[in-house]
Design an enzyme around this catalytic site. Structure first.
Site, short mmCIF file in Angstrom:
data_model
loop_
_atom_site.label_atom_id
_atom_site.label_comp_id
_atom_site.label_asym_id
_atom_site.label_seq_id
_atom_site.Cartn_x
_atom_site.Cartn_y
_atom_site.Cartn_z
N HIS A 32 43.76 28.99 49.22
CA HIS A 32 42.68 29.95 48.99
C HIS A 32 42.68 30.95 50.15
O HIS A 32 42.65 30.56 51.33
CB HIS A 32 41.35 29.22 48.90
CG HIS A 32 40.18 30.08 48.55
ND1 HIS A 32 39.86 30.42 47.26
CD2 HIS A 32 39.21 30.64 49.32
CE1 HIS A 32 38.77 31.17 47.25
NE2 HIS A 32 38.35 31.33 48.50
N MET A 36 37.98 39.83 53.31
CA MET A 36 36.64 40.43 53.54
C MET A 36 36.79 41.78 54.21
O MET A 36 37.63 41.95 55.10
CB MET A 36 35.81 39.50 54.43
CG MET A 36 35.71 38.07 53.91
SD MET A 36 34.57 37.10 54.90
CE MET A 36 34.93 35.45 54.29
N HIS A 65 40.73 35.60 47.04
CA HIS A 65 39.30 35.84 46.80
C HIS A 65 38.90 37.14 47.51
O HIS A 65 38.75 37.16 48.73
CB HIS A 65 38.53 34.63 47.34
CG HIS A 65 37.04 34.72 47.21
ND1 HIS A 65 36.19 33.83 47.82
CD2 HIS A 65 36.24 35.58 46.52
CE1 HIS A 65 34.94 34.14 47.53
NE2 HIS A 65 34.93 35.20 46.75
N MET A 67 36.46 39.65 48.68
CA MET A 67 35.06 39.95 48.98
C MET A 67 35.04 41.35 49.55
O MET A 67 34.81 41.57 50.75
CB MET A 67 34.49 38.91 49.94
CG MET A 67 34.24 37.57 49.27
SD MET A 67 34.12 36.20 50.42
CE MET A 67 35.86 35.83 50.60
N ASP A 176 33.07 27.42 45.60
CA ASP A 176 33.51 27.83 46.94
C ASP A 176 32.31 27.88 47.86
O ASP A 176 31.37 28.65 47.63
CB ASP A 176 34.17 29.22 46.83
CG ASP A 176 34.74 29.73 48.14
OD1 ASP A 176 34.72 29.00 49.14
OD2 ASP A 176 35.20 30.89 48.15
#
Ligand code: DX5
Ligand code: ZN
Length: 216
Positions: A32, A36, A65, A67, A176
């Site tokens: 993962h 960001m 992921h 963000m 998560d």
């Protein structure tokens, strides 16, 4: 039976190759990767070149992921960098751009996924249920590892599974934030199939044992 995706957010950023090797050696399923931008969340982590570098040193699926604000600007580059799953946030752009971003991800042969923050209701992702390969339910406020698990997010998983069974039964549910050897049980009972674990994984003395508990 569940999958575990350790988050390299809790690895040593000076040696991410060692981090992904630790993940592979533990028997974990995916890596993962928390991206960001300092706008969508109040933290800045890693970007496209790091995803490409990780791609070169691991054969495990990369679960990226995002963000970031208005992810449509960058999804092509993250796909080309080697993401296997690419998750965008439903709160990060307009519905039109969110749909376009998911379609763009799929057009590169990458699995599109959508995530919702703790304060975002399930209804927000309903327009995308049949457009995604995975839905990520945040069990902490995105931005930082090591926060407390929010058990009150579990009803979202139950509701999403019911809705997905009607339109997209193969869609995975991922959680998560604050997942450890104890909270993973609650998540799986509520229907989670992929569990992200950052601090719990990298702090664990016996990582293979933790992985087995989560996968069980
Ligand atoms: C938080 C990130 C998580 C984080 C989880 O914004 O999306 O993936 O790494 O860390 P833990 O497992 O420590 O809560
Ligand atoms: Zn994450």
């Amino acid at each position: 039976m569940a999958l575990i995706a350790p988050s390299i957010l809790s690895a040593d950023f000076a040696n991410l190759q060692a981090g992904v090797e630790t993940i592979a050696e533990s028997g974990a399923d995916w890596v993962h990767v928390d991206v960001m931008d300092g706008l969508f969340v109040p933290n800045i982590t890693i970007g496209i070149p790091v995803v490409a570098a990780l791609r070169r040193v691991t054969s495990l699926p990369l679960d990226v992921h995002l963000m970031i604000d208005r992810p449509i600007r960058y999804v092509e580059q993250f796909c080309k960098a080697g993401a296997d799953y690419l998750t965008i946030h439903v709160e990060a752009d307009t519905p039109e751009n969110t749909l376009a971003a998911l379609e763009k991800i799929a057009s590169f042969g990458v699995k599109p996924a959508i995530s919702l923050k703790p304060g975002t209701p399930v209804e927000a992702v309903e327009p995308y249920l049949d457009k995604v390969a995975m839905i990520l339910v945040m069990t902490v406020e995105p931005g930082f590892g090591g926060q407390k698990f929010m058990a009150d997010m579990m009803p979202k998983l139950v509701t999403l599974r019911e809705k997905l069974n009607q339109v997209n039964p193969g869609c995975l549910l991922e959680v998560d934030g604050g997942v450890d050897a104890h909270t993973c049980v609650t998540c799986k009972e509520a229907g989670a199939q992929v569990l992200v674990a950052g601090s719990a994984f990298f702090k664990a003395v016996d990582k293979a044992a933790l992985v087995k508990v989560v996968q069980a």
